[in-house]
Design an enzyme around this catalytic site. Structure first.
Site, PDB file in Angstrom:
ATOM      1  N   ARG A  47       0.857  -1.196   0.000  1.00  0.00           N
ATOM      2  CA  ARG A  47       0.000   0.000   0.000  1.00  0.00           C
ATOM      3  C   ARG A  47       0.889   1.242   0.000  1.00  0.00           C
ATOM      4  O   ARG A  47       0.606   2.238  -0.654  1.00  0.00           O
ATOM      5  CB  ARG A  47      -0.950  -0.004   1.215  1.00  0.00           C
ATOM      6  CG  ARG A  47      -1.642   1.336   1.420  1.00  0.00           C
ATOM      7  CD  ARG A  47      -2.921   1.272   2.255  1.00  0.00           C
ATOM      8  NE  ARG A  47      -2.901   0.390   3.381  1.00  0.00           N
ATOM      9  CZ  ARG A  47      -2.242   0.604   4.535  1.00  0.00           C
ATOM     10  NH1 ARG A  47      -1.529   1.704   4.693  1.00  0.00           N
ATOM     11  NH2 ARG A  47      -2.290  -0.267   5.506  1.00  0.00           N
ATOM     12  N   TYR A 100     -16.634  16.423 -16.114  1.00  0.00           N
ATOM     13  CA  TYR A 100     -17.047  15.028 -15.964  1.00  0.00           C
ATOM     14  C   TYR A 100     -18.061  14.911 -14.814  1.00  0.00           C
ATOM     15  O   TYR A 100     -17.838  15.447 -13.722  1.00  0.00           O
ATOM     16  CB  TYR A 100     -15.806  14.159 -15.708  1.00  0.00           C
ATOM     17  CG  TYR A 100     -16.156  12.756 -15.298  1.00  0.00           C
ATOM     18  CD1 TYR A 100     -16.992  11.973 -16.092  1.00  0.00           C
ATOM     19  CD2 TYR A 100     -15.680  12.211 -14.122  1.00  0.00           C
ATOM     20  CE1 TYR A 100     -17.341  10.691 -15.708  1.00  0.00           C
ATOM     21  CE2 TYR A 100     -16.009  10.920 -13.739  1.00  0.00           C
ATOM     22  CZ  TYR A 100     -16.849  10.172 -14.534  1.00  0.00           C
ATOM     23  OH  TYR A 100     -17.201   8.903 -14.154  1.00  0.00           O
ATOM     24  N   ASP A 173      -7.492  18.695 -14.806  1.00  0.00           N
ATOM     25  CA  ASP A 173      -7.764  17.318 -15.232  1.00  0.00           C
ATOM     26  C   ASP A 173      -7.355  17.224 -16.705  1.00  0.00           C
ATOM     27  O   ASP A 173      -7.995  17.820 -17.573  1.00  0.00           O
ATOM     28  CB  ASP A 173      -9.250  17.010 -15.025  1.00  0.00           C
ATOM     29  CG  ASP A 173      -9.599  15.559 -15.347  1.00  0.00           C
ATOM     30  OD1 ASP A 173      -8.888  14.946 -16.162  1.00  0.00           O
ATOM     31  OD2 ASP A 173     -10.595  15.058 -14.797  1.00  0.00           O
ATOM     32  N   LYS A 198      -8.197   6.050 -19.383  1.00  0.00           N
ATOM     33  CA  LYS A 198      -8.535   6.545 -20.710  1.00  0.00           C
ATOM     34  C   LYS A 198      -7.321   6.467 -21.642  1.00  0.00           C
ATOM     35  O   LYS A 198      -6.825   5.392 -21.891  1.00  0.00           O
ATOM     36  CB  LYS A 198      -9.108   7.957 -20.571  1.00  0.00           C
ATOM     37  CG  LYS A 198     -10.215   8.062 -19.491  1.00  0.00           C
ATOM     38  CD  LYS A 198     -11.394   7.212 -19.823  1.00  0.00           C
ATOM     39  CE  LYS A 198     -12.513   7.096 -18.797  1.00  0.00           C
ATOM     40  NZ  LYS A 198     -12.459   7.612 -17.488  1.00  0.00           N
TER      41      LYS A 198
HETATM   42  C1  PLP Z   1     -12.325  13.790 -17.441  1.00  0.00           C
HETATM   43  C2  PLP Z   1     -12.441  12.670 -16.460  1.00  0.00           C
HETATM   44  N1  PLP Z   1     -11.867  12.791 -15.252  1.00  0.00           N
HETATM   45  C3  PLP Z   1     -11.952  11.807 -14.328  1.00  0.00           C
HETATM   46  C4  PLP Z   1     -12.645  10.634 -14.569  1.00  0.00           C
HETATM   47  C5  PLP Z   1     -12.743   9.568 -13.509  1.00  0.00           C
HETATM   48  O1  PLP Z   1     -11.864   8.527 -13.759  1.00  0.00           O
HETATM   49  P1  PLP Z   1     -12.110   6.985 -13.363  1.00  0.00           P
HETATM   50  O2  PLP Z   1     -13.311   6.515 -14.115  1.00  0.00           O
HETATM   51  O3  PLP Z   1     -10.827   6.323 -13.761  1.00  0.00           O
HETATM   52  O4  PLP Z   1     -12.344   6.943 -11.885  1.00  0.00           O
HETATM   53  C6  PLP Z   1     -13.234  10.454 -15.828  1.00  0.00           C
HETATM   54  C7  PLP Z   1     -13.976   9.215 -16.119  1.00  0.00           C
HETATM   55  O5  PLP Z   1     -14.685   9.104 -17.111  1.00  0.00           O
HETATM   56  C8  PLP Z   1     -13.144  11.503 -16.784  1.00  0.00           C
HETATM   57  O6  PLP Z   1     -13.712  11.400 -18.006  1.00  0.00           O
END
Ligand code: PLP
Length: 378
Positions: A47, A100, A173, A198
């Site tokens: 961890r 998101y 992000d 992604k």
């Molecule tokens: C722009 C963006 N940020 C964060 C996330 C969250 O990531 P995760 O699904 O890996 O938890 C997503 C998920 O679709 C996303 O599109």
């Protein structure tokens, strides 16, 4: 070293024990100590640290040109750890009016209960951001660029200046762009978050997240909380992500080329009322995108002329584009944000139009993709 070289080599020296060219999957929870406190290389429990995760973290730090990266079990685990490390109950965060849905849900449904308040602002209106920052004095400005699902592009350099003027940190992000297309830390952001699920992973076979920091002091605080709360990337997940990262540059080039073809076709299609793709010269943020990004990315959204029910039908009518959530994999995906990824924004300032369709344009032959969309729209 250039980006493509770092993606293949940063953190990935041949294994000192065996010479293995690919970093091994250290599928272990614990490590033998040579006497109490006598760890080998500091590893005591997975961890806290694991060599496969460490390889991924070193590579991601290099790709974002940051001081350090930390790998998490998901993008949401990364966001949660970042926010609860840098903020305190009573703080305020300025979030985008287009982001998101899961990020919005984290602020709205989870962190408000912890005492973190948020305000929303359309971040491509820089005057509105400056006004809101001056009023609210936020601890953080949270940005996403391009945004999910409306593909707005935010001027990260200008936003960083507003954050600095108001004593706030800027978090970006960078999931939609990936570090190959955009490096927010070089544009003035303090921290970057990723859903490595992604483009970084790139093959729709692993869920993961990351935080990359400019300032090493933030890394120490984050590492403390990451270990204390435990949302770490497992060794196999870290290994899969690292395998995906090696080909990020070539994949992104093709994602961008295919997405441009798709956006151009949709823009001329009579069944489509509006296309959102920052690579189109008519996109309101095209100029900013051309300045701060190496390419315009693989995501395209569009509104269907016939309204919500027609948009839902289109999502069910494609044969090659798979109906599904997520994005950034080699295969093309289609989804209806209002009823799928962004259902949690319903009734909020982040609500998305019902006639919106989002595409993750994959690496298939562009002609096949265009043909599939034409038959679904027709
Ligand atoms: C722009 C963006 N940020 C964060 C996330 C969250 O990531 P995760 O699904 O890996 O938890 C997503 C998920 O679709 C996303 O599109």
């Amino acid at each position: 070293m250039k980006f493509e070289t770092q993606a293949i080599h940063a953190g990935q020296d041949p294994d000192p024990l065996t010479g293995a060219v690919v970093p091994p999957i250290y599928q272990t929870s614990t490590y033998k100590q040579d006497g109490v406190g006598g760890t080998r290389g500091g590893y005591e429990y997975s961890r806290t640290a694991n060599p496969t995760r460490a390889a991924l973290e070193e590579c991601l730090a290099a790709l974002e040109n940051g001081a350090k990266a930390l790998a998490f079990a998901s993008g949401m685990a990364a966001e949660d750890c970042l926010l609860r490390t840098l903020c305190r109950p009573g703080d305020n965060v300025l979030i985008p009016a287009d982001a998101y849905g899961g990020t919005f849900r984290l602020f709205d449904k989870v962190l408000t209960r912890w005492g973190l308040s948020y305000g929303t602002v359309r971040q491509n209106d820089l005057e509105a951001v400056a006004r809101a920052a001056a009023q609210r004095k936020p601890r953080l400005i949270w940005a996403e660029s391009p945004t999910n699902p409306l593909l707005s592009v935010i001027d990260i350099r200008a936003l960083a200046e507003i954050a600095r003027d108001n004593g706030a940190l800027l978090v970006t992000d960078n999931t939609f762009a990936s570090p190959y297309l955009q490096r927010p830390l070089e544009l003035g952001a303090d921290l970057v978050v990723h859903s490595t699920t992604k483009y970084l992973g790139g093959h729709s076979d692993v869920v993961g997240g990351a935080v990359v920091v400019k300032d090493a002091a933030h890394a120490a605080d984050l590492a403390f909380n990451q270990n204390a709360t435990g949302g770490v990337a497992g060794p196999f997940d870290a290994w899969l992500t690292l395998r995906g990262v090696k080909t990020l540059a070539v994949r992104m080039d093709r994602h961008c080329a295919n997405a441009m073809r798709v956006a151009q076709m949709l823009a001329a299609h009579p069944a489509v009322s509006e296309v959102f793709y920052p690579g189109l010269p008519g996109h309101p943020d095209h100029k900013v995108a051309a300045e701060q990004m190496r390419g315009f990315g693989g995501m395209v959204s569009f509104r269907v002329a016939g309204g919500e029910e027609k948009a839902v039908k289109v999502c069910g009518a494609t044969r090659l584009f798979t109906l599904g959530e997520s994005l950034g994999g080699v295969e093309s995906l289609i989804e209806h944000p209002a009823r799928m990824t962004h259902a949690s924004t319903s009734g909020s300032p982040l609500e998305v139009p019902g006639d919106l369709v989002r595409l993750s344009v994959g690496l298939e032959d562009a002609g096949d993709l265009l043909e599939d969309l034409r038959q679904a729209l027709g």
